[in-house]
Design an enzyme around this catalytic site. Sequence first.
Site, PDB file in Angstrom:
ATOM      1  N   ARG A 138      -5.341  -5.848  11.917  1.00 42.76           N
ATOM      2  CA  ARG A 138      -4.754  -6.695  10.872  1.00 42.76           C
ATOM      3  C   ARG A 138      -3.400  -7.238  11.328  1.00 42.76           C
ATOM      4  O   ARG A 138      -3.091  -8.410  11.135  1.00 42.76           O
ATOM      5  CB  ARG A 138      -4.612  -5.875   9.588  1.00 42.76           C
ATOM      6  CG  ARG A 138      -4.000  -6.609   8.399  1.00 42.76           C
ATOM      7  CD  ARG A 138      -4.173  -5.732   7.166  1.00 42.76           C
ATOM      8  NE  ARG A 138      -3.214  -6.004   6.115  1.00 42.76           N
ATOM      9  CZ  ARG A 138      -3.381  -6.901   5.148  1.00 42.76           C
ATOM     10  NH1 ARG A 138      -4.465  -7.654   5.126  1.00 42.76           N
ATOM     11  NH2 ARG A 138      -2.464  -7.060   4.199  1.00 42.76           N
ATOM     12  N   HIS A 145      -0.421 -10.248   0.422  1.00 46.89           N
ATOM     13  CA  HIS A 145       0.834  -9.586   0.081  1.00 46.89           C
ATOM     14  C   HIS A 145       1.368 -10.142  -1.237  1.00 46.89           C
ATOM     15  O   HIS A 145       1.467 -11.364  -1.407  1.00 46.89           O
ATOM     16  CB  HIS A 145       1.886  -9.806   1.172  1.00 46.89           C
ATOM     17  CG  HIS A 145       1.601  -9.058   2.428  1.00 46.89           C
ATOM     18  ND1 HIS A 145       2.143  -9.409   3.653  1.00 46.89           N
ATOM     19  CD2 HIS A 145       0.823  -7.966   2.675  1.00 46.89           C
ATOM     20  CE1 HIS A 145       1.709  -8.564   4.577  1.00 46.89           C
ATOM     21  NE2 HIS A 145       0.922  -7.683   4.004  1.00 46.89           N
ATOM     22  N   TYR A 181       6.710  -9.897  10.194  1.00 49.95           N
ATOM     23  CA  TYR A 181       6.088 -10.577  11.325  1.00 49.95           C
ATOM     24  C   TYR A 181       6.953 -11.683  11.919  1.00 49.95           C
ATOM     25  O   TYR A 181       6.569 -12.305  12.898  1.00 49.95           O
ATOM     26  CB  TYR A 181       4.744 -11.169  10.900  1.00 49.95           C
ATOM     27  CG  TYR A 181       3.734 -10.121  10.510  1.00 49.95           C
ATOM     28  CD1 TYR A 181       3.086  -9.349  11.473  1.00 49.95           C
ATOM     29  CD2 TYR A 181       3.449  -9.866   9.182  1.00 49.95           C
ATOM     30  CE1 TYR A 181       2.185  -8.371  11.114  1.00 49.95           C
ATOM     31  CE2 TYR A 181       2.534  -8.900   8.814  1.00 49.95           C
ATOM     32  CZ  TYR A 181       1.913  -8.150   9.781  1.00 49.95           C
ATOM     33  OH  TYR A 181       1.011  -7.183   9.417  1.00 49.95           O
ATOM     34  N   HIS A 215      -5.599  -1.167  10.986  1.00 47.63           N
ATOM     35  CA  HIS A 215      -4.358  -1.851  10.627  1.00 47.63           C
ATOM     36  C   HIS A 215      -3.747  -2.563  11.834  1.00 47.63           C
ATOM     37  O   HIS A 215      -3.083  -3.591  11.682  1.00 47.63           O
ATOM     38  CB  HIS A 215      -3.362  -0.849  10.044  1.00 47.63           C
ATOM     39  CG  HIS A 215      -2.591  -1.421   8.886  1.00 47.63           C
ATOM     40  ND1 HIS A 215      -3.199  -1.914   7.753  1.00 47.63           N
ATOM     41  CD2 HIS A 215      -1.258  -1.604   8.696  1.00 47.63           C
ATOM     42  CE1 HIS A 215      -2.275  -2.361   6.912  1.00 47.63           C
ATOM     43  NE2 HIS A 215      -1.093  -2.177   7.461  1.00 47.63           N
ATOM     44  N   LYS A 256      -5.416  -5.074  -3.050  1.00 48.14           N
ATOM     45  CA  LYS A 256      -4.621  -4.103  -3.795  1.00 48.14           C
ATOM     46  C   LYS A 256      -4.309  -4.635  -5.191  1.00 48.14           C
ATOM     47  O   LYS A 256      -4.054  -5.821  -5.381  1.00 48.14           O
ATOM     48  CB  LYS A 256      -3.308  -3.809  -3.052  1.00 48.14           C
ATOM     49  CG  LYS A 256      -3.488  -2.974  -1.797  1.00 48.14           C
ATOM     50  CD  LYS A 256      -2.149  -2.589  -1.212  1.00 48.14           C
ATOM     51  CE  LYS A 256      -2.301  -1.647  -0.025  1.00 48.14           C
ATOM     52  NZ  LYS A 256      -0.989  -1.274   0.540  1.00 48.14           N
ATOM     53  N   ARG A 311      -7.961  -5.506   5.173  1.00 48.70           N
ATOM     54  CA  ARG A 311      -7.636  -4.083   5.199  1.00 48.70           C
ATOM     55  C   ARG A 311      -8.937  -3.308   5.374  1.00 48.70           C
ATOM     56  O   ARG A 311     -10.008  -3.793   5.020  1.00 48.70           O
ATOM     57  CB  ARG A 311      -6.959  -3.656   3.893  1.00 48.70           C
ATOM     58  CG  ARG A 311      -5.646  -4.366   3.584  1.00 48.70           C
ATOM     59  CD  ARG A 311      -5.080  -3.870   2.260  1.00 48.70           C
ATOM     60  NE  ARG A 311      -3.795  -4.486   1.942  1.00 48.70           N
ATOM     61  CZ  ARG A 311      -3.643  -5.587   1.209  1.00 48.70           C
ATOM     62  NH1 ARG A 311      -4.714  -6.189   0.718  1.00 48.70           N
ATOM     63  NH2 ARG A 311      -2.444  -6.084   0.968  1.00 48.70           N
TER      64      ARG A 311
END
Length: 322
Positions: A250, A273, A282, A247, A179, A155
């Site tokens: 990514r 994630h 995806y 992004h 995150k 990110r």
Amino acid sequence: MRPDLSGTDLFLEMLAAERAAAPNTLAAYEADLLSCAQSLAGQEQTLRDATAEGLRGWLADLAAEGQARRSVARRLSCIRQFYLFLLREGLRTDNPAANLDTPRPERSLPGFLSESEVLALLEACPAPEDASPARTRRGQVALAALELLYASGLRISELLSLTRAALAGEAQTLMVRGKGGRERLVPLSDSAREAVKALMETDRALGSPFLFPGRNPTQPMTRQAFDRILHDVGLRAGLDPARLSPHVLRHSFATHLLAHGADLRALQMLLGHADIATTQIYTHVQTERLRQAVAACHPLAQQAAENEPEGGKPPSVQEDAP
């Protein structure tokens, strides 16, 4: 007049302390709470004493403003968490957001570049041999950043917070804090390590702890500064800058990995994630690959191809056929 925001400070403090929410996340939540409070003030209510009907009025205001359903759903998620917090802390005896309907977000596939477009982007990074030192360094920054974004799926916040110490040595992997403070290992390609080494050598005299220092070497580069670099590289590569963002790189990382046979669970770990449902967007790549496999290998598909006329269309069927 500023609306009543009592209770929000405690909520934001909880997010920072218990969930390690990033500054950007806290700012977004604060903006969501302010938006709701302003709508409620027009209905002579406050956040602390809001009713379900008042919250529905706020959602109606967001829809009237033309906000995307995904944005409305995200804002509603914040408000739900806020009232659950008030309920848990004994500041309310009910949850007015409990029965609000969440807008179903539009399902959109992530934008990504083709492999040839990524290659063109990387080739456009280095400055000409006769370029000034400043332009040469700018090219080194662009190449190191794009190599890391594409080869490791970082990110932009993770990229810009990288320290020189994290990339010292000959390590094949990089520890990244993502995150929620979650850490993960991501791969480092040979070309990414070479680009990073070149930049670190150029920036040695700056004495910055960051791999990508800002104008003030004690601070990392800003997102806006990086966006300008990416815009310039995109123009030199012949790509529309409107299609480019960190992004998108990514997404390209994830899409190309799946296209070459990567496992979805492994991709989840590489992207950081928390939930594999986030990664499943995806699978449009896998679906297309499976369709091509069936078209190429299934005997009925092969038979249909053999019977197809030269024009590429199947024989017409009579309108009165049963």
